[in-house]
Design a protein around this motif. Structure first.
Motif, PDB file in Angstrom:
ATOM      1  N   GLN A  40      48.869  40.188  45.706  1.00 31.24           N
ATOM      2  CA  GLN A  40      47.586  39.489  45.697  1.00 31.24           C
ATOM      3  C   GLN A  40      47.049  39.498  44.433  1.00 31.24           C
ATOM      4  OE1 GLN A  40      44.596  40.798  48.484  1.00 31.24           O
ATOM      5  NE2 GLN A  40      43.650  38.838  48.508  1.00 31.24           N
ATOM      6  N   THR A  44      46.252  35.969  42.587  1.00 27.22           N
ATOM      7  CA  THR A  44      44.837  35.300  42.197  1.00 27.22           C
ATOM      8  C   THR A  44      44.699  35.118  40.927  1.00 27.22           C
ATOM      9  OG1 THR A  44      44.122  36.653  44.137  1.00 27.22           O
ATOM     10  CG2 THR A  44      42.561  36.096  42.593  1.00 27.22           C
ATOM     11  N   GLN A  48      43.757  31.609  39.363  1.00 26.08           N
ATOM     12  CA  GLN A  48      42.358  31.530  38.596  1.00 26.08           C
ATOM     13  C   GLN A  48      42.226  32.263  37.340  1.00 26.08           C
ATOM     14  OE1 GLN A  48      39.143  32.785  41.326  1.00 26.08           O
ATOM     15  NE2 GLN A  48      40.908  32.580  42.878  1.00 26.08           N
TER      16      GLN A  48
END
Length: 153
Positions: A40, A44, A48
């Motif tokens: 994750q 992520t 981003q």
């Protein structure tokens, strides 16, 4: 030793995941480290990139360490700060200058728009604390406090 610093790539995952688990051995304050948490984080930050990045250091084709860097704005310091959330060098490469070169890359060569860097050190990690102090990090006399957010229903 010829070192290369770069963003993490999918071919690095097989070595990267065990390094993260090694970093967290004996430290479960944030909860047990899992493959899902690691995946994750990578996902992520790939989606981003303005939030941060995962950098790796290699010697030849061998992955030997990593850093997770999180970017945030500081009103107090008047600019962007980088929080070095995790910094790890594999045991066979410690005390050989790798950590110092990697940290120099992160703090002196990689960013041109930040006003400072922050990190945390486990109280019993005397080697890391000595390295960071040698590289110019200073204790700021503040407590590092944490509160878990309430679960979202």
């Amino acid at each position: 030793m010829n070192l290369t610093f770069r963003g993490i790539q999918p071919e690095d995952h097989a070595d990267f995941f065990p390094f993260v688990h090694q970093l967290y051995e004996g430290d479960d304050k944030g909860g047990k480290m899992t493959q899902a948490k690691i995946a994750q984080t990578i996902d992520t930050l790939e989606k981003q990139p303005s939030a941060g990045q995962v950098l790796v250091v290699t010697s030849g084709t061998t992955l030997i360490g990593y850093a997770i860097l999180i970017r945030y704005w500081s009103n107090e310091y008047g600019g962007w700060l980088i929080f070095i959330d995790e910094f790890f060098v594999s045991a066979p490469f410690r005390n050989k200058g790798v950590g110092a070169q990697f940290m120099h890359y992160v703090t002196e060569a990689h960013f041109d728009d930040v006003v400072g860097f922050a990190l945390e050190v486990m109280p019993n990690n005397d080697g890391a604390l000595a390295l960071y102090k040698r590289l110019g990090f200073e204790e700021d006399g503040r407590y590092h406090l944490f509160k878990k957010a309430a679960p979202v229903p």
